[in-house]
Design a protein around this motif. Structure first.
Motif, PDB file in Angstrom:
ATOM      1  N   LYS A 179      39.758  47.414  39.519  1.00  0.00           N
ATOM      2  CA  LYS A 179      40.536  47.226  38.296  1.00  0.00           C
ATOM      3  C   LYS A 179      41.526  46.087  38.478  1.00  0.00           C
ATOM      4  O   LYS A 179      41.731  45.263  37.589  1.00  0.00           O
ATOM      5  CB  LYS A 179      41.287  48.510  37.959  1.00  0.00           C
TER       6      LYS A 179
ATOM      7  N   VAL B   5      39.617  42.721  38.442  1.00  0.00           N
ATOM      8  CA  VAL B   5      39.176  42.337  37.095  1.00  0.00           C
ATOM      9  C   VAL B   5      40.364  41.871  36.269  1.00  0.00           C
ATOM     10  O   VAL B   5      40.306  40.843  35.593  1.00  0.00           O
ATOM     11  CB  VAL B   5      38.458  43.522  36.418  1.00  0.00           C
TER      12      VAL B   5
ATOM     13  N   CYS C  32      40.823  38.145  34.589  1.00  0.00           N
ATOM     14  CA  CYS C  32      40.979  37.955  33.142  1.00  0.00           C
ATOM     15  C   CYS C  32      42.327  37.315  32.820  1.00  0.00           C
ATOM     16  O   CYS C  32      42.410  36.407  31.997  1.00  0.00           O
ATOM     17  CB  CYS C  32      40.853  39.290  32.428  1.00  0.00           C
TER      18      CYS C  32
ATOM     19  N   PRO D 167      37.647  43.487  28.899  1.00  0.00           N
ATOM     20  CA  PRO D 167      37.584  44.240  30.155  1.00  0.00           C
ATOM     21  C   PRO D 167      38.947  44.770  30.595  1.00  0.00           C
ATOM     22  O   PRO D 167      39.037  45.842  31.193  1.00  0.00           O
ATOM     23  CB  PRO D 167      37.052  43.224  31.173  1.00  0.00           C
TER      24      PRO D 167
ATOM     25  N   SER E  67      40.460  47.884  33.132  1.00  0.00           N
ATOM     26  CA  SER E  67      41.625  47.847  34.020  1.00  0.00           C
ATOM     27  C   SER E  67      42.733  48.797  33.584  1.00  0.00           C
ATOM     28  O   SER E  67      43.428  49.379  34.409  1.00  0.00           O
ATOM     29  CB  SER E  67      42.175  46.429  34.099  1.00  0.00           C
TER      30      SER E  67
ATOM     31  N   LEU F 225      34.764  36.600  41.250  1.00  0.00           N
ATOM     32  CA  LEU F 225      35.039  37.989  40.875  1.00  0.00           C
ATOM     33  C   LEU F 225      33.931  38.895  41.399  1.00  0.00           C
ATOM     34  O   LEU F 225      34.202  39.953  41.974  1.00  0.00           O
ATOM     35  CB  LEU F 225      35.156  38.111  39.351  1.00  0.00           C
TER      36      LEU F 225
END
Lengths: 811, 55
Positions: free
Chosen positions: A185, A188, A192, A229, A234, B19
């Protein structure tokens, strides 16, 4: 030159230490291949390793081995042949490869890692082994066609690394590490957050006016795509926590956070779809990322220390059962009423039984708290949880394992319902009573105001307030402050289960101490012989006699006497409450109370002292004065604490130490002796119902109930890697004298946290000033929110480090 | 216009690659144990070790 001469005797001469385990090998050493060994066991291990070309084990560290004087008999591992046990132990298995994860608490140095990862050289059936040093865990892949699980464990035991098995380890399901999902989490959200920032750059730099409309839309949708996402993956934990809070009608800190995230998302969605603005996705992503970092600090725990051991961890998992005349090792779950069991020295009795054969000397300290073992005659009832001290017993089971007294005791509700302590955390408390109601009120007021004067701004003002007050900095204050406090305490030997415990410690107003093993050292006592010093022969006589008794005082006498070659004794007898007597080498020896040993009562026993008198051949030789050895610095510590806390003492022992402790606990009625575990638990419950918040400080399983029931349970442990009962914090026994400093640092920590709350409120007020006017720009939000969070983090870290330094707990 | 779209696409692909690598390493358990590997790397490989490896 003289300096060197005085220093020399202190350097270790390695001819007298065991090459394998490093223990002194004085009398019965074994010389083998140019090395000295203290016992046959150590020499065997060396032999196995050197013949398998694993001699490097001894080069990495000096004397890396584990002492092998007391080895486990091979048949002990018989229960591993049981298919039920096997299937519970094995993680994964196919035709060629079976994987098992074993707990090996004896792993202690790099040699251990090296040897255990080279296991494949010792047996062709072992494919691969990998060690997790911090968890003291070995993951071993092996071929079951070549080596069985039992043989594998026996091999480990043979080289000195006996895996630990207990009831709990058998019944635990392989759980995936919760941190894994958490790291994902975090990753990500970071990804982002970074990319949304990048796509928002034109806007930050004021270039958006020059951009073509199509590019504008492209960036908007890119941000939307990257924000999804964050929202759906997250931020999951925040939604779950907020929902749980709402279900209990409690507005915890995650409620305004989730509110802020949702408002940000939907307002941005609207702005992008309607082409009216760039949205707040950047703020949202950075907020979620920062708060996940905060969670990491809060949840960072010591994975090598377990705080969750319940009574089942103490329970044996196997028992020797007599089946058709043969003793077989079986899992305890297979024990049925009517079975004959063999109980060896130091083993726990798994179920209530009747003694059939043997000298039962049962230590019930797990059940009653009393340390002196109880003797039982044949035919007597023996209760589960007792520990046999001495020779082996044969017993017949009368009650199944699950119905025994001990299981019933520990199955009491306390161990099942872990009370939710969410509501006590200061951040949640503030959120519920002040923060959330106030921001809701302000946002609705702002909306109402603009409804009247300028309806176009109403929705904007309403959402702006909820966005800017999203309590990111507030939510970060506690994990960063408390996480830092936990880290500092851990460095000094006080390990907290999680960050919330700091707040709980701050709220405590009563300290409840256990005596034996907590205030006193568990295995040490001051033993002094008053009378003419012993000759070497007398030493042998007395030591040989006292060896037979398991009474704590006899053990102390035995331990205090110097090493000697022991001899046989005849006519040994033990009279309960009096002493022991016997004949050795033609001399009559009596050891016991004054009346028993000398027939007179002249000696005045000083307070806090136990005396064991000795007579040889009817002649009074003198007496052993035995004083309980308290932990170092205990007197200063208790004096310091008694002015600030309500202090109580709960002891399973008798009142012999009462006079010594009286002035630390002020009044006699704050000290309670002969307390069973159930009584200790009851006592803590009474304190709770009086409105006090007690901290219980104890060590053994007989304190387990009280540790759970108390607001804060602190288990004191000689070796933090060994398990302690379930608790909130583990205190390294060597750091006992620093306890008051630890408590003080926790208090400062909460003060620092309160200070950082103030800072974050200031930021909120500034933000609110713009938000209520309905003129807040996304850029303003994107700057002020991370800045406020970073300020708070810096403040808490610096202030808590400073507090630690002032108390004297240097980093 | 097209240049910026291509650049963004390329940069996103690179970032997604990192990622993915991170998520893979987490799943693989690389963050489970942050101590033992630091010790393991210092062990010397002996001749016998290499034989064992070949097996």
């Amino acid at each position: 030159m003289t300096l060197i001469a005085t220093l020399k005797p202190e350097t270790k001469i390695d001819t007298h230490t065991c090459y394998h385990c490093g223990q002194p090998a004085d009398r019965e050493f074994i010389a083998f291949q140019d090395h000295i060994f203290c016992c046959k066991g150590c020499q065997t291990v060396y032999d196995i390793l050197s013949s398998s070309n694993l001699g490097q084990y001894y080069c990495l560290n000096e004397n890396p081995g584990v002492n092998r004087k007391e080895s486990t008999p091979a048949e002990y591992f018989g229960f591993l042949d049981d298919t039920n046990v096997r299937s519970k132990m094995i993680v994964f298995s196919d035709a060629k490869r079976t994987r098992v994860v074993l707990q090996i608490p004896l792993i202690h140095c790099s040699s251990c890692i090296w040897l255990l990862e080279a296991l494949y050289k010792l047996h062709p059936g072992i494919i691969k082994s990998q060690i997790n040093f911090l968890k003291r865990e070995a993951t071993i892949d092996f071929d079951e066609n070549k080596i069985s699980l039992r043989e594998l464990v026996e091999l480990l035991s043979k080289i000195g690394y006996e895996p630990e098995f207990n009831f709990a380890s058998l019944n635990k399901k392989a759980v995936s590490n919760p941190m894994k999902a958490y790291y994902m989490k975090l990753g990500v959200s970071f990804f982002c957050f970074g990319n949304i920032m990048l796509a928002s750059f034109p806007e930050y730099l004021g270039l958006d006016a020059t951009l073509e409309a199509s590019n504008h839309r492209l960036f908007g949708f890119l941000n939307l795509g990257l924000a999804l996402p964050v929202l759906l993956f997250s931020a999951q934990d925040f939604f779950v926590s907020a929902w749980n809070g709402l279900k209990q009608r409690f507005l915890n800190i995650d409620v305004p956070i989730v509110l802020g995230i949702l408002v940000m998302f939907f307002r941005s969605l609207y702005e992008i779809l309607s082409q009216t603005g760039a949205g707040y996705f950047d703020t949202m992503a950075s907020l979620v990322f920062l708060m996940l970092v905060g969670r990491m600090f809060q949840n960072k725990s010591y994975n090598r220390i377990s705080f969750e051991h319940d009574f089942r961890s103490y329970f044996p998992i196997s028992a020797m059962i007599n089946i058709d005349g043969n003793w077989r090792s079986m899992p305890v779950s297979e024990v049925k009423t009517g079975d004959r069991l063999l109980i060896r020295n130091m083993e726990l009795i798994p179920a209530d039984s009747i003694l059939v054969r043997g000298d039962a000397n049962i230590d019930y300290s797990f059940v009653t708290g009393e340390q002196t073992p109880v003797r039982h005659e044949n035919g007597a009832m023996i209760f589960a949880g007792g520990r046999q001290m001495g020779s082996s017993l044969e017993v017949e089971v009368v009650k199944p394992v699950s119905q025994s007294y001990l299981t019933q005791l520990w199955n009491s509700d306390i161990f099942k319902t872990k009370t939710s302590r969410d509501t006590t955390a200061l951040a949640n408390h503030i959120s519920h009573y002040y923060f959330t109601p106030v921001i809701l009120l302000i946002s609705f007021m702002a909306m109402g105001y603009w409804m009247i004067f300028d309806p176009t701004r109403a929705l904007s003002a309403f959402t702006s307030v909820l966005i800017i007050t999203c309590p990111c900095a507030l939510a970060l204050s506690s994990p960063f402050t408390l996480g830092n406090i936990v880290r500092i305490l851990g460095k000094h030997g006080f390990y907290l289960k999680n960050a919330n415990v700091v707040e709980l410690i701050n709220q405590t107003d009563a300290l409840v101490f256990d005596k034996t093993g907590t205030l006193t050292k568990p295995d040490a006592a001051h033993v002094e012989f008053i009378g003419e010093p012993f000759t070497e022969h007398e030493n042998v006589l007395v030591k040989s006699l006292s060896r037979h008794s398991v009474h704590p005082l006899s053990r102390r006498v035995f331990d205090s006497l110097p090493q000697a070659e022991l001899i046989e004794t005849e006519d040994y007898s033990e009279k309960s409450g009096a002493g022991i007597s016997g004949k050795a080498d033609g001399h009559d020896i009596i050891l016991g109370s004054e009346k028993f040993a000398a027939g007179t009562l002249e000696h005045r026993t000083e307070k806090g002292e136990s005396c064991v008198f000795l007579s040889i051949d009817g002649k009074m030789r003198g007496y052993f004065s035995i004083r309980t050895a308290y932990r170092d610095g205990f007197s200063k510590l208790l004096h310091g604490l008694k002015s600030r806390y309500d202090m109580y003492l709960l002891s399973g022992d008798n009142e012999s130490e009462k006079v010594n402790l009286l002035h630390y606990f002020r009044e006699g009625d704050k000290m309670h002796f002969k307390q069973s575990p159930a009584a200790k638990l009851q006592f803590i419950s009474e304190l709770n119902s009086k409105g006090l918040r007690p901290m219980m400080i104890g060590d053994g399983l007989n304190d387990a109930g009280a540790l759970q029931e108390a607001a804060v349970g602190v288990a004191i442990s000689e070796n933090i890697n060994h398990f302690s009962p379930a608790c909130d914090a583990i205190l390294d026994a060597r750091k006992f004298e620093k306890l008051d400093k630890f408590l003080m640092l926790s208090r400062y920590g909460v003060k620092v946290m309160q200070g950082s709350f103030l800072i974050s409120f200031c930021y909120n007020i500034v933000g609110m000033y713009f938000a209520v006017q309905g003129t807040m720009s996304p850029l303003f939000a994107a700057v002020i929110m991370p800045v406020s969070s970073v300020t708070v983090i810096l403040f808490t870290t610096l202030a808590s480090n400073l507090a630690a330094r002032r108390i004297g707990l240097h980093d | 216009m097209s240049a910026i779209v291509v650049l963004i696409a390329v940069s996103l692909v690179v970032a997604v690659g990192f990622l993915a690598a991170f998520l893979w390493s987490v799943r693989d358990g690389q963050f489970e144990d942050d101590y033992t590997p630091s010790v393991r790397v210092l062990f010397d490989d002996t001749v016998a070790d290499e034989e064992g490896e070949k097996r």
